[in-house]
Enzyme design. Sequence first.
Site, PDB file in Angstrom:
ATOM      1  CG  ASN A 122      -1.737  45.173  59.940  1.00 17.75           C
ATOM      2  OD1 ASN A 122      -2.728  45.884  59.885  1.00 17.75           O
ATOM      3  ND2 ASN A 122      -0.603  45.206  60.592  1.00 17.75           N
TER       4      ASN A 122
ATOM      5  NE  ARG B 243       1.393  44.959  48.209  1.00 16.29           N
ATOM      6  CZ  ARG B 243       0.922  44.054  48.989  1.00 16.29           C
ATOM      7  NH1 ARG B 243       0.059  43.702  49.800  1.00 16.29           N
ATOM      8  NH2 ARG B 243       1.519  42.465  48.288  1.00 16.29           N
TER       9      ARG B 243
ATOM     10  CB  CYS C 199       1.489  50.444  49.249  1.00 15.70           C
ATOM     11  SG  CYS C 199       3.096  49.491  50.025  1.00 15.70           S
TER      12      CYS C 199
ATOM     13  N   PRO D 219       5.311  43.117  46.053  1.00 18.02           N
ATOM     14  CG  PRO D 219       6.800  41.319  46.031  1.00 18.02           C
ATOM     15  CD  PRO D 219       6.806  42.828  46.680  1.00 18.02           C
ATOM     16  CB  ILE D 220       0.943  39.414  45.661  1.00 16.35           C
ATOM     17  CG1 ILE D 220       0.453  39.561  44.255  1.00 16.35           C
ATOM     18  CG2 ILE D 220       0.560  40.448  46.639  1.00 16.35           C
ATOM     19  CD1 ILE D 220      -1.053  40.001  43.649  1.00 16.35           C
ATOM     20  CG  ASP D 221       6.216  36.342  44.649  1.00 12.80           C
ATOM     21  OD1 ASP D 221       6.247  37.502  45.229  1.00 12.80           O
ATOM     22  OD2 ASP D 221       7.607  35.810  44.719  1.00 12.80           O
ATOM     23  CG  LEU D 222       6.133  34.365  48.431  1.00 10.42           C
ATOM     24  CD1 LEU D 222       6.431  35.001  50.143  1.00 10.42           C
ATOM     25  CD2 LEU D 222       6.833  33.396  48.385  1.00 10.42           C
TER      26      LEU D 222
ATOM     27  NE  ARG E  30      -3.823  53.744  54.565  1.00 10.88           N
ATOM     28  CZ  ARG E  30      -2.421  53.041  54.182  1.00 10.88           C
ATOM     29  NH1 ARG E  30      -1.592  53.342  54.193  1.00 10.88           N
ATOM     30  NH2 ARG E  30      -2.508  51.450  54.775  1.00 10.88           N
TER      31      ARG E  30
HETATM   32  C1  UD1 Z   1       1.412  43.151  56.719  1.00  9.85           C
HETATM   33  C2  UD1 Z   1       1.267  44.317  57.114  1.00  9.85           C
HETATM   34  C3  UD1 Z   1       1.700  45.240  57.168  1.00  9.85           C
HETATM   35  C4  UD1 Z   1       3.803  45.299  57.973  1.00  9.85           C
HETATM   36  C5  UD1 Z   1       4.115  43.839  57.127  1.00  9.85           C
HETATM   37  C6  UD1 Z   1       5.303  42.873  57.773  1.00  9.85           C
HETATM   38  C7  UD1 Z   1      -1.514  43.847  57.536  1.00  9.85           C
HETATM   39  C8  UD1 Z   1      -2.704  44.721  56.703  1.00  9.85           C
HETATM   40  N1  UD1 Z   1      -0.311  44.408  57.305  1.00  9.85           N
HETATM   41  O1  UD1 Z   1       2.168  43.239  55.820  1.00  9.85           O
HETATM   42  O2  UD1 Z   1       1.667  46.273  58.142  1.00  9.85           O
HETATM   43  O3  UD1 Z   1       4.530  45.892  58.027  1.00  9.85           O
HETATM   44  O4  UD1 Z   1       2.851  42.635  57.420  1.00  9.85           O
HETATM   45  O5  UD1 Z   1       5.568  43.063  58.747  1.00  9.85           O
HETATM   46  O6  UD1 Z   1      -1.038  42.769  58.187  1.00  9.85           O
HETATM   47  N2  UD1 Z   1       6.077  39.289  50.244  1.00  9.85           N
HETATM   48  C9  UD1 Z   1       6.923  39.137  48.649  1.00  9.85           C
HETATM   49  N3  UD1 Z   1       5.938  37.925  48.269  1.00  9.85           N
HETATM   50  C10 UD1 Z   1       4.763  38.474  48.928  1.00  9.85           C
HETATM   51  C11 UD1 Z   1       5.047  38.829  49.625  1.00  9.85           C
HETATM   52  C12 UD1 Z   1       5.641  39.252  50.374  1.00  9.85           C
HETATM   53  O7  UD1 Z   1       8.734  39.141  48.497  1.00  9.85           O
HETATM   54  O8  UD1 Z   1       4.191  37.354  47.700  1.00  9.85           O
HETATM   55  C13 UD1 Z   1       7.703  40.289  50.898  1.00  9.85           C
HETATM   56  C14 UD1 Z   1       7.358  41.757  50.595  1.00  9.85           C
HETATM   57  O9  UD1 Z   1       7.033  42.652  49.898  1.00  9.85           O
HETATM   58  C15 UD1 Z   1       8.308  42.165  51.625  1.00  9.85           C
HETATM   59  C16 UD1 Z   1       8.266  41.207  53.013  1.00  9.85           C
HETATM   60  O10 UD1 Z   1       7.821  40.030  51.731  1.00  9.85           O
HETATM   61  O11 UD1 Z   1       9.220  42.581  51.467  1.00  9.85           O
HETATM   62  C17 UD1 Z   1       7.278  40.978  53.731  1.00  9.85           C
HETATM   63  O12 UD1 Z   1       5.778  41.536  53.619  1.00  9.85           O
HETATM   64  P1  UD1 Z   1       4.334  40.592  54.199  1.00  9.85           P
HETATM   65  O13 UD1 Z   1       5.425  39.950  55.530  1.00  9.85           O
HETATM   66  O14 UD1 Z   1       3.877  39.875  53.015  1.00  9.85           O
HETATM   67  O15 UD1 Z   1       3.281  41.771  54.506  1.00  9.85           O
HETATM   68  P2  UD1 Z   1       2.499  42.471  54.184  1.00  9.85           P
HETATM   69  O16 UD1 Z   1       1.483  41.056  55.043  1.00  9.85           O
HETATM   70  O17 UD1 Z   1       1.356  43.215  53.135  1.00  9.85           O
END
Ligand code: UD1
Length: 417
Positions: free
Chosen positions: A23, A92, A116, A122-125, A397
């Site tokens: 990560n 992703r 996934c 989501p990627i709204d943030l 992975r």
């Molecule tokens: C990263 C890690 C993953 C880990 C996760 C939480 C990498 C490649 N992956 O994933 O292994 O499990 O952090 O520690 O570093 N969310 C939203 N909107 C957004 C973005 C996130 O609602 O735009 C939510 C997600 O659905 C989830 C939460 O925020 O419920 C945490 O997600 P996030 O911290 O973004 O995880 P990743 O960066 O995807």
Amino acid sequence: MEKYIINGGNKLVGETSVLGAKNSVLPILAATVIGNNRSTILNIPNLRDVEIMEEILISLGCIVERVGNTIMVDSRTLNQIVIPEDLVREMRSSIILMGSMLSRTKEVVITYPGGCEIGPRPIDLHLKALRHMGAEIEESYGQLYCRTEGLMAADIQLDYPSVGATENIILAAVTAKGVTVIRNAAREPEIIDLQNYLNKSGARVSGAGTSVITIEGVKTFKDVTHTIIPDRIVAGTLMVTSAITGGDIILKNVIVDHLLSIIAKLRETGTQIYANENTIKVSGPKKLNSIEMLQTLPYPGFPTDMQAQMMALLSIAGGTSIICETVFENRYKHAEELTRMGANIKIFGRVAVVNGVKELTGAKVTAKDLRGGAALTLAGLASKGATEISQIFHIERGYENLHIILQNLGADIEKTN
Ligand code: UD1
């Protein structure tokens, strides 16, 4: 398809070293496109996700060379702006290329990553923050068309400390005009590693590791060499391996500070842990205790990426443990598989109630996702009889040669077709 065949019951004993964090590698490789420079990244694990990121960089025109655990990226030859759809679908987290490509070329086309195995992602943030910085993003037929006249610094308050969104904003902000501030930023160690890489190349990022990160945009970058931090989740997984098998494992090349929440919870189970500089010794108890409450949280809370492995451990602890998964809503697919092995687990939404059983028994189970698959492997090591785990590509992975590491520690595990 490849499988693990495990004959459980061996205590795992010995010493092993932990490689670089997946990560950390992924955002740092994504960041290599920004500087129009050469990056040499050391301590890289050999994993499919890393390979996908290498393939993406090559498809964008970068020169990428891998020698052992070192990857050299020359981004001076970058000449494409479309991230290949099949590669985004396979990984992703390629979404972090949005920030870095906007930084470098002011334009990028990337497939909407979708959900996934561990639920909707989501990627709204990410989108809200990049738009705030002056990116125009159009969504059409599953593609995101992103362009900008030039990114502008912004004061961004994140609704949630998302790791990926924090990384994307940092990557976009390193060349934006002015000083960007991210509030309620993710505090994960991998963000500090990204900051360190970027600053060595000439960027001006500060505050990573705290919830306020400041990024001053710069125009030029220099060549950079950077060593990736050790993988705290691989380390944590091996710590649970020792605990669940009543073993004695010494882990070298770890950063103890990054493991404190895992150490605290393992100590509650009666596991003995001795930490000393970059080494940690983990001795499993004769009888594991249950845990009153294990809640996953953003760092420095207990990592969601260790929840499944702890569930495997608690399934043979004396008493009832409660797990509350607050980070990802659908991250309990391993519970059903553990139940096939004799575990007594009930799921109520985000809460899992684990009633410890005397022993698990080997069974045919399926790895549904990366960490869940690791949890089944650990359960197999502690079970009576043979366990067959299918779909181990999920496990691979995130863990390089897990079966070989475990064999070297005394496990009876084979990888077969
Ligand atoms: C990263 C890690 C993953 C880990 C996760 C939480 C990498 C490649 N992956 O994933 O292994 O499990 O952090 O520690 O570093 N969310 C939203 N909107 C957004 C973005 C996130 O609602 O735009 C939510 C997600 O659905 C989830 C939460 O925020 O419920 C945490 O997600 P996030 O911290 O973004 O995880 P990743 O960066 O995807």
